[in-house]
Motif scaffolding. Structure first.
Motif, short mmCIF file in Angstrom:
data_model
loop_
_atom_site.label_atom_id
_atom_site.label_comp_id
_atom_site.label_asym_id
_atom_site.label_seq_id
_atom_site.Cartn_x
_atom_site.Cartn_y
_atom_site.Cartn_z
N ARG A 123 -3.99 1.91 -5.51
CA ARG A 123 -2.62 1.66 -5.02
C ARG A 123 -2.15 0.23 -5.26
O ARG A 123 -1.09 -0.17 -4.77
CB ARG A 123 -2.53 2.01 -3.53
CG ARG A 123 -3.37 1.14 -2.62
CD ARG A 123 -3.44 1.73 -1.22
NE ARG A 123 -4.32 0.98 -0.35
CZ ARG A 123 -3.89 0.09 0.53
NH1 ARG A 123 -2.62 -0.16 0.67
NH2 ARG A 123 -4.77 -0.55 1.29
N ALA A 129 -3.55 -7.67 -6.08
CA ALA A 129 -3.03 -8.19 -4.80
C ALA A 129 -3.19 -9.70 -4.68
O ALA A 129 -3.20 -10.24 -3.58
CB ALA A 129 -3.69 -7.47 -3.63
N ALA A 177 -4.91 -13.68 -5.98
CA ALA A 177 -6.22 -14.29 -6.09
C ALA A 177 -7.03 -13.86 -4.87
O ALA A 177 -6.46 -13.48 -3.84
CB ALA A 177 -6.08 -15.80 -6.14
N ILE A 204 -8.57 -14.11 -1.70
CA ILE A 204 -8.40 -15.05 -0.58
C ILE A 204 -9.75 -15.37 0.07
O ILE A 204 -10.02 -16.51 0.44
CB ILE A 204 -7.41 -14.49 0.46
CG1 ILE A 204 -6.04 -14.25 -0.21
CG2 ILE A 204 -7.25 -15.45 1.63
CD1 ILE A 204 -5.03 -13.48 0.63
N MET A 216 -11.46 -17.89 -2.04
CA MET A 216 -10.80 -19.21 -1.97
C MET A 216 -11.04 -19.89 -0.64
O MET A 216 -11.13 -21.11 -0.57
CB MET A 216 -9.28 -19.04 -2.12
CG MET A 216 -8.79 -18.93 -3.53
SD MET A 216 -7.00 -19.05 -3.56
CE MET A 216 -6.46 -17.51 -2.83
N THR A 230 -7.94 -23.00 -9.38
CA THR A 230 -6.61 -22.68 -9.88
C THR A 230 -6.55 -22.73 -11.39
O THR A 230 -5.92 -21.89 -12.03
CB THR A 230 -5.58 -23.69 -9.31
OG1 THR A 230 -5.62 -23.59 -7.92
CG2 THR A 230 -4.19 -23.40 -9.79
N GLY A 267 -1.13 -14.15 -7.35
CA GLY A 267 -1.68 -14.15 -8.71
C GLY A 267 -1.42 -12.86 -9.46
O GLY A 267 -1.44 -12.84 -10.69
N1 CO8 Z 1 -7.95 -11.23 -1.71
C1 CO8 Z 1 -9.05 -10.65 -1.21
N2 CO8 Z 1 -9.06 -9.44 -0.63
C2 CO8 Z 1 -7.89 -8.78 -0.56
C3 CO8 Z 1 -6.69 -9.31 -1.07
C4 CO8 Z 1 -6.74 -10.61 -1.65
N3 CO8 Z 1 -5.66 -11.19 -2.21
N4 CO8 Z 1 -5.69 -8.43 -0.83
C5 CO8 Z 1 -6.24 -7.38 -0.22
N5 CO8 Z 1 -7.58 -7.59 -0.04
C6 CO8 Z 1 -8.53 -6.68 0.59
C7 CO8 Z 1 -8.41 -6.70 2.11
O1 CO8 Z 1 -9.11 -7.81 2.66
C8 CO8 Z 1 -9.02 -5.37 2.47
O2 CO8 Z 1 -10.43 -5.49 2.39
P1 CO8 Z 1 -11.35 -4.76 3.55
O3 CO8 Z 1 -11.05 -3.30 3.40
O4 CO8 Z 1 -12.74 -5.15 3.16
O5 CO8 Z 1 -10.88 -5.32 4.85
C9 CO8 Z 1 -8.60 -4.45 1.32
O6 CO8 Z 1 -8.25 -5.34 0.23
C10 CO8 Z 1 -7.39 -3.60 1.65
O7 CO8 Z 1 -6.37 -4.47 2.11
P2 CO8 Z 1 -5.57 -4.22 3.48
O8 CO8 Z 1 -6.43 -3.52 4.46
O9 CO8 Z 1 -4.97 -5.52 3.88
O10 CO8 Z 1 -4.43 -3.22 2.96
P3 CO8 Z 1 -2.95 -3.05 3.52
O11 CO8 Z 1 -2.39 -1.84 2.88
O12 CO8 Z 1 -2.94 -3.10 5.02
O13 CO8 Z 1 -2.16 -4.35 3.01
C11 CO8 Z 1 -1.51 -5.98 1.37
C12 CO8 Z 1 -1.99 -4.54 1.64
C13 CO8 Z 1 -0.09 -6.15 1.93
C14 CO8 Z 1 -1.50 -6.20 -0.13
C15 CO8 Z 1 -2.45 -6.98 2.07
O14 CO8 Z 1 -3.79 -6.67 1.69
C16 CO8 Z 1 -2.21 -8.42 1.71
O15 CO8 Z 1 -1.29 -9.03 2.25
N6 CO8 Z 1 -3.03 -8.98 0.81
C17 CO8 Z 1 -2.94 -10.37 0.42
C18 CO8 Z 1 -1.79 -10.61 -0.51
C19 CO8 Z 1 -1.67 -12.07 -0.84
O16 CO8 Z 1 -1.44 -12.91 0.01
N7 CO8 Z 1 -1.83 -12.41 -2.12
C20 CO8 Z 1 -1.73 -13.76 -2.61
C21 CO8 Z 1 -3.08 -14.40 -2.65
S1 CO8 Z 1 -3.00 -16.12 -3.01
C22 CO8 Z 1 -2.76 -16.20 -4.66
O17 CO8 Z 1 -2.75 -15.23 -5.36
C23 CO8 Z 1 -2.58 -17.57 -5.20
C24 CO8 Z 1 -2.94 -17.79 -6.65
C25 CO8 Z 1 -3.19 -19.25 -6.88
C26 CO8 Z 1 -4.52 -19.62 -6.29
C27 CO8 Z 1 -4.72 -21.07 -6.20
C28 CO8 Z 1 -6.10 -21.35 -5.62
C29 CO8 Z 1 -6.38 -22.76 -5.17
#
Ligand code: CO8
Length: 258
Positions: free
Chosen positions: A58, A62, A64, A66, A69, A81, A109
């Motif tokens: 799905r 999602a 980088a 987290i 990091m 980065t 990302g």
């Molecule tokens: N990193 C790690 N794990 C993740 C991420 C992520 N970005 N997104 C989702 N997951 C994991 C969850 O932790 C969860 O794992 P577990 O089942 O073990 O608990 C699994 O995926 C399913 O996620 P959810 O249970 O949260 O699923 P939902 O349907 O409730 O929510 C979302 C889906 C809305 C996508 C939610 O997971 C979310 O908000 N994810 C994070 C999105 C986000 O903030 N992304 C940006 C990350 S920062 C980035 O990309 C910056 C790039 C530059 C980096 C610079 C570094 C210095």
């Protein structure tokens, strides 16, 4: 090479690359980033002439990772980065066109990865956003630079400063995606677009990609000078002779990448 987090299937000169880290919604950690680069390099050893990139399950990507990091000391942030930024630059400059078939979450990302691709086709289930400010960081894989170039300064600032997640229809409306289709038609539509591009002279496709990339990084005079050279290169090619001859003879061109 065997991969844990990506898969690739080549069919009719199209490489379908899928990111398969489903349990973390295809979040990018250092290992996944390495595998994407490696699989893109492997594609160049096949007869594929275009990549369609999508995500398993799905999510598209999602963001980088987290969790990865969060354990890093402050100074390591720059190196982390840089690994992601380099991947985006690599995809943008990649020799073949890359179509992002955005199936679900393209956040942080993930949105940045989609923007590094040449064309974005989204399923109505896709969601886009740059939620980094929620985490106390700014986008770090090129988002502050590529997003304004695609959607304009005001909308880019709005999306980055609010961290709002937008749906695919809104992403289409603001020009972040080029086509919007029902989920079950996503790969079909991406394949259709890929086939259209495959019908063009490969040298012209490569140079068109390069020239448009140059447009974003230079002034108009230098960009026009680049276009002139690119044009001349295509004009010198046998494929140009074939393309024009085919038009005059009212038949399809048979391009040879020569
Ligand atoms: N990193 C790690 N794990 C993740 C991420 C992520 N970005 N997104 C989702 N997951 C994991 C969850 O932790 C969860 O794992 P577990 O089942 O073990 O608990 C699994 O995926 C399913 O996620 P959810 O249970 O949260 O699923 P939902 O349907 O409730 O929510 C979302 C889906 C809305 C996508 C939610 O997971 C979310 O908000 N994810 C994070 C999105 C986000 O903030 N992304 C940006 C990350 S920062 C980035 O990309 C910056 C790039 C530059 C980096 C610079 C570094 C210095």
């Amino acid at each position: 090479m065997a991969y844990q987090f990506v898969a690739c299937e080549v069919k009719d000169k199209i490489a379908y690359v899928t990111i398969t880290r489903e349990k973390a919604l295809n979040a990018l950690n250092v290992e996944v980033i390495g595998e994407i680069r490696a699989i893109f390099n492997d594609v160049l050893k096949t007869d594929a002439r275009i990549i369609i990139f999508t995500g398993a399950g799905r999510s598209f990507i999602a963001g980088a990772d987290i969790a990865e990091m969060s354990d890093l000391p402050g100074q390591a942030g720059r190196d982390y980065t840089k690994v992601g930024m380099d991947l985006m630059d690599f995809v943008e400059a990649y020799r073949l066109p890359v179509i992002a078939a955005v199936n679900g979450f393209a956040l942080g990302g993930g949105c940045e990865f989609a923007m590094a691709c040449d064309i974005r086709i989204a399923s109505t289930k896709a969601k886009f956003g740059q939620p980094e400010l929620n985490l106390g960081i700014v986008p770090g894989f090129g988002g502050t630079q590529r997003l304004p170039r695609l959607v304009g300064k005001g909308m880019a600032k709005y999306l980055i400063m609010t961290g709002e997640m937008i749906d695919a229809a809104e992403a289409y409306r603001i020009g972040l995606v080029q086509k919007l289709v029902e989920p079950e038609q996503l790969l079909e539509e991406a394949t259709k677009v890929a086939k259209t591009i495959l019908g063009k002279a490969p040298i012209a496709v490569r140079l068109a990609k390069c020239a448009v990339n140059v447009a974003q990084n230079t002034d108009l005079t230098s960009g026009i000078a680049y276009e002139l050279e690119a044009y001349q290169t295509t004009f010198n090619s046998l494929d140009r002779v074939e393309g024009m001859k085919a038009f005059v003879e009212k038949r399809s061109a048979n391009f040879q990448d020569k």
